[in-house]
Design a protein around this motif. Sequence first.
Motif, PDB file in Angstrom:
ATOM      1  N   VAL A  96       0.953  -1.099   0.147  1.00 16.99           N
ATOM      2  CA  VAL A  96       0.012   0.108   0.071  1.00 16.99           C
ATOM      3  C   VAL A  96       0.989   1.204   0.051  1.00 16.99           C
ATOM      4  CG1 VAL A  96      -1.829  -1.298   1.286  1.00 16.99           C
ATOM      5  CG2 VAL A  96      -0.062   0.272   2.564  1.00 16.99           C
ATOM      6  N   VAL A  97       0.230   2.476  -0.324  1.00 19.78           N
ATOM      7  CA  VAL A  97       0.888   3.606  -0.299  1.00 19.78           C
ATOM      8  C   VAL A  97       0.018   4.460   0.580  1.00 19.78           C
ATOM      9  CG1 VAL A  97       2.202   3.431  -2.372  1.00 19.78           C
ATOM     10  CG2 VAL A  97       0.076   4.810  -2.209  1.00 19.78           C
ATOM     11  N   VAL A  98       0.386   5.437   1.352  1.00 21.27           N
ATOM     12  CA  VAL A  98      -0.151   6.456   2.142  1.00 21.27           C
ATOM     13  C   VAL A  98      -1.033   7.463   1.196  1.00 21.27           C
ATOM     14  CG1 VAL A  98      -0.403   8.223   3.840  1.00 21.27           C
ATOM     15  CG2 VAL A  98       1.310   6.363   4.153  1.00 21.27           C
ATOM     16  N   SER A  99      -2.296   7.952   1.207  1.00 21.96           N
ATOM     17  CA  SER A  99      -2.854   8.529   0.198  1.00 21.96           C
ATOM     18  C   SER A  99      -4.085   9.482   0.667  1.00 21.96           C
ATOM     19  CB  SER A  99      -3.573   7.704  -0.724  1.00 21.96           C
ATOM     20  OG  SER A  99      -4.477   6.933  -0.542  1.00 21.96           O
ATOM     21  N   HIS A 100      -4.717  10.193  -0.101  1.00 22.14           N
ATOM     22  CA  HIS A 100      -5.597  11.125   0.358  1.00 22.14           C
ATOM     23  C   HIS A 100      -5.138  12.161   1.446  1.00 22.14           C
ATOM     24  CE1 HIS A 100      -7.710   7.952  -2.097  1.00 22.14           C
ATOM     25  NE2 HIS A 100      -8.584   8.759  -2.098  1.00 22.14           N
ATOM     26  N   HIS A 102      -5.973   6.828   5.546  1.00 24.31           N
ATOM     27  CA  HIS A 102      -6.322   6.610   4.133  1.00 24.31           C
ATOM     28  C   HIS A 102      -5.221   6.004   3.405  1.00 24.31           C
ATOM     29  CE1 HIS A 102     -10.396   8.747   3.632  1.00 24.31           C
ATOM     30  NE2 HIS A 102      -9.891   8.957   4.824  1.00 24.31           N
ATOM     31  N   ILE A 103      -5.213   5.016   2.849  1.00 30.29           N
ATOM     32  CA  ILE A 103      -4.221   4.123   2.074  1.00 30.29           C
ATOM     33  C   ILE A 103      -4.752   3.767   0.746  1.00 30.29           C
ATOM     34  CG2 ILE A 103      -2.788   3.517   4.022  1.00 30.29           C
ATOM     35  CD1 ILE A 103      -4.015   0.668   3.803  1.00 30.29           C
ATOM     36  N   ASP A 160       9.258  10.471   4.903  1.00 31.80           N
ATOM     37  CA  ASP A 160       9.469   9.988   6.177  1.00 31.80           C
ATOM     38  C   ASP A 160       9.610   8.448   5.956  1.00 31.80           C
ATOM     39  OD1 ASP A 160       9.636  12.403   7.615  1.00 31.80           O
ATOM     40  OD2 ASP A 160       7.638  12.238   8.097  1.00 31.80           O
ATOM     41  N   ASP A 161      10.429   7.982   4.685  1.00 30.10           N
ATOM     42  CA  ASP A 161      10.582   6.637   4.588  1.00 30.10           C
ATOM     43  C   ASP A 161       9.276   5.797   4.320  1.00 30.10           C
ATOM     44  OD1 ASP A 161      13.216   6.779   4.660  1.00 30.10           O
ATOM     45  OD2 ASP A 161      13.475   6.309   6.768  1.00 30.10           O
ATOM     46  N   ARG A 162       8.343   6.506   4.188  1.00 34.83           N
ATOM     47  CA  ARG A 162       6.758   5.901   3.854  1.00 34.83           C
ATOM     48  C   ARG A 162       6.519   6.160   2.501  1.00 34.83           C
ATOM     49  NH1 ARG A 162       6.450   2.308   7.873  1.00 34.83           N
ATOM     50  NH2 ARG A 162       6.260   3.332   9.938  1.00 34.83           N
ATOM     51  N   PRO A 163       6.103   5.110   1.809  1.00 30.97           N
ATOM     52  CA  PRO A 163       5.626   5.498   0.309  1.00 30.97           C
ATOM     53  C   PRO A 163       4.298   6.199   0.391  1.00 30.97           C
ATOM     54  CG  PRO A 163       5.090   3.040   0.848  1.00 30.97           C
ATOM     55  CD  PRO A 163       6.061   3.628   1.945  1.00 30.97           C
ATOM     56  N   SER A 164       4.173   7.071  -0.454  1.00 35.44           N
ATOM     57  CA  SER A 164       3.122   8.021  -0.570  1.00 35.44           C
ATOM     58  C   SER A 164       2.746   8.616  -1.583  1.00 35.44           C
ATOM     59  CB  SER A 164       3.471   9.184   0.337  1.00 35.44           C
ATOM     60  OG  SER A 164       2.364  10.286   0.691  1.00 35.44           O
ATOM     61  N   ALA A 194      -2.321  13.632  -3.824  1.00 35.12           N
ATOM     62  CA  ALA A 194      -2.864  13.403  -2.521  1.00 35.12           C
ATOM     63  C   ALA A 194      -4.144  14.752  -2.600  1.00 35.12           C
ATOM     64  CB  ALA A 194      -2.099  13.732  -1.558  1.00 35.12           C
ATOM     65  N   LEU A 195      -3.749  15.836  -3.116  1.00 38.76           N
ATOM     66  CA  LEU A 195      -4.582  17.043  -3.241  1.00 38.76           C
ATOM     67  C   LEU A 195      -6.060  16.599  -3.806  1.00 38.76           C
ATOM     68  CD1 LEU A 195      -5.497  19.980  -2.580  1.00 38.76           C
ATOM     69  CD2 LEU A 195      -4.231  20.562  -4.823  1.00 38.76           C
TER      70      LEU A 195
END
Length: 315
Positions: free
Chosen positions: A83-87, A107-108, A138-142, A148-149
């Motif tokens: 997953v990636v962080v989203s929204h 939200h991911i 921060d080392d997280r896939p996003s 995101a906007l």
Amino acid sequence: MNLKLRLIAERQGGVFSRTQALECGYTPRQIVLRLGNGRWEQLRRGQYAETLDVTGLPAWEQQRTGHVRAIHAVMNSLRQGSVVVSHQSALALHGLPLWGLDLTRVHITRVDGRAGGLIAGVQHHLGRLEPPDLTQVDDRPSTTVPRALVEAACTTSFEAAVVSADVVLREGLVEADELQRLLSVIEFWPGSPIARAALQFADPLSESVGESRLRVLMHQAGLPDPVLQAELFDSDGLVGRVDFYFPQYRTVVEFDGLLKYSGGSSAVLVREKHREDRLRALGLEVVRFVWADFNRPAYVGLTIRQAFTRAHPAA
């Protein structure tokens, strides 16, 4: 927290797992004791962090801090690369203002082909992500700020979407061609009409959440479009730059945020009073609003229209 676990937690937004705590030398009893005495808190099953005292922070910063920790806890608990962080969660990770966005759940977006939906309090989205849509925070896939906007804008109100879009435009975080590409991506998404309208209305000259909200309120009240950040002059030179100026009605509208006058310094208050006197000496009406006025939109619209009438009785 011992040094080994602290270093791990610092790479994960302050969050660590039960497994990581055990691997760093803590016993199950020690974990239970730290959770029981409040030194640690459980963010979700098997995910912990040291307890933070956020009582001195504004409410919106408390909310952001809690949500970002929740993001890291969720990402810790899911398989890497799935997953990636989203929204709005991605907007939070990018450090952008979050006014009006629902932060009750993380939200991911899934990138492993698995099903979406609300799972264990986390909103799993499905969507095709292209390489330009992806980044690391921060080392997280996003998802990127522009992606995101538009994602968040499809899930929220016009007002909240404008607040976020104004910031993104003001900070120069999206190019026009990238925005057009993303608008075509979301063309048939639920909520896309609101997102499109908000992005078209957005203006980089809005300098704060309060100014963005007041601009939306005036628009929804049917008032004409003001000039933003207009510089006004008298015979002595520049009087100042005002938030909103309606030249055809000789009216200035200002938003007074909590920090507007630097803690109420008497010198600043005197300068602001002198500035307003100079504006009025130019024959301008000056109307001010504060945060509480957002709770009475009819009053805001009526007050501005009354100022128009005072400036031009025949208008």
